[in-house]
Structures are given as structure tokens and as C-alpha cells.
Design a protein around this motif. Structure first.
Motif, mmCIF file in Angstrom:
data_model
loop_
_atom_site.group_PDB
_atom_site.id
_atom_site.type_symbol
_atom_site.label_atom_id
_atom_site.label_comp_id
_atom_site.label_asym_id
_atom_site.label_seq_id
_atom_site.Cartn_x
_atom_site.Cartn_y
_atom_site.Cartn_z
ATOM 1 N N TYR A 198 0.808 -1.221 0.000
ATOM 2 C CA TYR A 198 0.000 0.000 0.000
ATOM 3 C C TYR A 198 0.843 1.273 0.000
ATOM 4 C CZ TYR A 198 -3.868 -3.129 0.660
ATOM 5 O OH TYR A 198 -4.786 -4.127 0.464
ATOM 6 N N ASP A 216 -8.657 -1.060 3.242
ATOM 7 C CA ASP A 216 -9.398 -0.917 4.498
ATOM 8 C C ASP A 216 -9.245 0.507 5.065
ATOM 9 O OD1 ASP A 216 -9.787 -3.573 4.058
ATOM 10 O OD2 ASP A 216 -8.279 -4.221 5.502
ATOM 11 N N ILE A 219 -6.303 1.268 7.455
ATOM 12 C CA ILE A 219 -4.983 1.387 6.828
ATOM 13 C C ILE A 219 -4.851 2.785 6.232
ATOM 14 C CG2 ILE A 219 -3.518 0.504 4.962
ATOM 15 C CD1 ILE A 219 -4.920 -2.227 5.317
ATOM 16 N N GLU A 241 -14.536 -5.993 6.786
ATOM 17 C CA GLU A 241 -13.267 -6.722 6.721
ATOM 18 C C GLU A 241 -12.866 -7.162 8.127
ATOM 19 O OE1 GLU A 241 -11.844 -7.064 3.610
ATOM 20 O OE2 GLU A 241 -13.338 -5.764 2.682
HETATM 21 N N1 GLU Z 1 -7.938 -6.689 4.766
HETATM 22 C C1 GLU Z 1 -7.725 -6.786 3.355
HETATM 23 C C2 GLU Z 1 -7.094 -8.111 2.989
HETATM 24 O O1 GLU Z 1 -6.827 -8.921 3.834
HETATM 25 C C3 GLU Z 1 -6.920 -5.638 2.824
HETATM 26 C C4 GLU Z 1 -5.691 -5.313 3.595
HETATM 27 C C5 GLU Z 1 -4.476 -6.076 3.145
HETATM 28 O O2 GLU Z 1 -4.290 -6.296 1.944
HETATM 29 O O3 GLU Z 1 -3.691 -6.426 4.030
HETATM 30 O O4 GLU Z 1 -6.889 -8.386 1.841
#
Ligand code: GLU
Length: 296
Positions: A198, A216, A219, A241
Motif C-alpha cells: 500500500y 481498508d 490502513i 473486513e
Molecule cells: N484486509 C484486506 C485483505 O486482507 C486488505 C488489507 C491487506 O491487503 O492487508 O486483503
């Protein structure tokens, strides 16, 4: 890589220091931190993962290394954040102090393979529990519930209001993540750029290579808190999530044990203290009500 705690003196006393070492998350009024005593005589049934790990006095844990508030490697070289503190609570209950933890970076798309291949014992990495993933690995938790949201340039120049805008803008997310999957499924026409982390999406937004980042809300909130002159949260979440702790498929005893540890931390204040010292300290958000653990 093995990342050692800076706070060796306290670790030697048998304490897990929950307050992160950086000034940001450490000792300000909102992040008092806390300590969880390392179990001295943790006893587990022979043959269980808990017994093996306790006997070894060591555990390998996958987490994020580039996500402020959840898992971010500090200049000192060690990850800090809410996920990191949750992982330390679990380790402490296994009788493993922070200096017995080997941290491994798991980017979103590495999480299942690293668990399947035995490269990590567990993954605590903003990891959404869902049925697809549960075919490959198992999850303890949830220990937090986030929601997919959108981050745009400060001032929101394109007037992004919510998920419908994803069809018309250049949006960035991460390979192997649920938010990327959501865009691909619901807005196949979207101009979607995928990176592995990210922080790379945030950089692309800053450089005007994309119009938005989607993942999310928690984040994104931390990225905004770190650079409010560049970023803004749309703050209109459109998914749920639930964050779980990933473990190898079929290890029901280990899953039960972690669920017990999570529930205890919800009740004794360790979970809220972990939040306050990390994501809470960065964003100013109070610890929410902990979710109900799902012992499926
Ligand atoms: N919670 C989401 C996922 O597990 C998005 C955050 C991430 O990529 O860590 O894919």
C-alpha cells in the motif's frame, strides 16, 4: 530476518513491552502502552503446535512492514503497530518473549503461501477472514473489523464520494487483497493499478499517477494521519473486513488457543492498550468495542 526488540532490559525481566518504541506510538497521553507478562510455566498437551513453539521459545510471525499503525518497520529495524502488539500478546501466552519472535514481511499476496509452505507459524497482517481463504488456511479471531474505503488527494479534487466513483477514476490497490478483488468484481471497467504494498499506492497518489487508493479504512486513516497535506479519506466504507490471525489449515487446537488468548485480551484491557499505543495513537481514534470471536 530476526528483528530484536530495543528494549532488551525489559525483555530480560520477562515482560512484553506493549508500548511501541517510537516516540509516535510510545509515551504520549493517548498511547500509555501496557505490559503483558510472558507466561512462565506455560504447559501444553504434547504434540500440539503450542507445545512445540513453547519448547522452542521461538515463533516466526508474518506481518506487514509498510503499514503505519498496524505493521511498520521503524528506523530501528523492527515492526511496530497494532498487529505486531496482538502477535506479541499471543507469543507471551506461549511463554515467548518479544526477542523470541522472528518477524517476516508478508505482503498481501504472500500470506496464504507462506502459511502453506510453513515459512511462518502465523500471520497477523490486516488479514480479512473470508471463505475463499478458509479453504487454504484457518483463522482465529476476528480481533478487529475494518471496512473498505477510498483515499484521495487532499481537497478531493475529483469529488469522489464513494464506491461508485471507482468506475471513473484511476485507482490503486494491492495484489492478493480483498479490496483489489472487490474492484475487479464490481467495477471491472475501473482503471486499476496493482502494486504489492500500500505504501507504493500512497506514493503513486502523491505523484498524481493515480487518483485514489482503495483498501481498508484503518490502513488509509493511518496514511492520512501521517501526511494530511497530501491525503484525505473519503470515509464512506462499503464492505466489512474482519481481521483474523492466519494459521495453517486444520490446526484446530492452535486456533482455539489463539481465540482464548484474544478473548482474554479483550477482557483484561491488553487489546485496548495495544490499540491505544499504536493505531489509536497515530489516528486519535479510541479503541472500538472488540468484535465477537468466531469459533467456526
Ligand atoms: N484486509 C484486506 C485483505 O486482507 C486488505 C488489507 C491487506 O491487503 O492487508 O486483503
Amino acid at each position: 530476518m530476526r528483528v530484536r526488540r530495543m528494549n532488551a532490559a525489559l525483555a530480560a525481566l520477562g515482560l512484553v513491552v506493549l508500548a511501541a518504541c517510537s516516540s509516535e506510538a510510545g509515551d504520549d497521553a493517548e498511547g500509555p502502552g501496557a505490559t503483558v507478562p510472558v507466561e512462565e510455566d506455560a504447559e501444553f498437551d504434547e504434540g500440539t503446535t503450542m507445545a512445540e513453539l513453547a519448547e522452542a521459545g521461538a515463533i516466526t510471525i508474518g506481518t506487514k512492514f509498510d503499514q503505519p499503525g498496524f505493521g511498520l518497520v521503524s528506523p530501528g529495524g523492527e515492526p511496530e503497530g497494532f498487529d505486531v502488539e496482538i502477535a506479541k500478546i499471543v507469543a507471551a501466552k506461549l511463554g515467548i518473549a518479544a526477542d523470541g519472535i522472528e518477524w517476516v514481511e508478508t505482503v498481501s499476496q504472500n500470506r496464504e503461501p507462506f502459511l502453506e509452505q510453513g515459512q511462518v507459524d502465523m500471520v497477523v497482517a490486516t488479514y480479512t477472514i473470508n471463505d475463499d481463504r478458509k479453504e487454504i488456511i484457518d483463522f482465529a479471531g476476528p480481533y478487529y473489523v475494518a471496512g473498505q474505503d477510498i483515499m484521495v488527494a487532499a481537497g478531493n479534487p475529483l469529488g469522489v464520494e464513494g464506491e461508485e466513483s471507482l468506475a471513473d477514476i484511476r485507482v490503486c490497490s494491492v495484489n492478493g487483497s480483498t479490496p483489489a478483488g472487490y474492484v475487479q468484481e464490481n467495477y471491472p471497467e475501473a482503471a486499476l493499478t496493482l502494486f504489492d504494498e500500500y505504501s507504493l499506492c500512497a506514493e503513486a497518489l502523491k505523484n498524481d499517477q493515480v487518483d485514489a487508493v482503495t483498501t481498508d479504512n484503518v490502513i488509509l486513516t493511518s496514511f492520512v494521519a501521517q501526511d494530511p497535506e497530501s491525503f484525505e479519506l473519503v470515509d464512506n466504507p462499503f464492505t466489512e473486513e474482519p481481521y483474523g490471525i492466519g494459521i495453517p489449515l486444520g490446526d484446530d487446537d492452535f486456533r482455539s488457543f489463539i481465540n482464548d488468548v484474544l478473548e482474554e485480551s479483550f477482557e483484561d484491557g491488553a487489546w485496548a492498550a495495544a490499540w491505544d499505543a499504536t493505531a489509536g495513537a497515530i489516528t486519535g481514534a479510541e479503541a472500538p468495542e472488540p468484535p465477537a470471536v468466531d469459533r467456526y
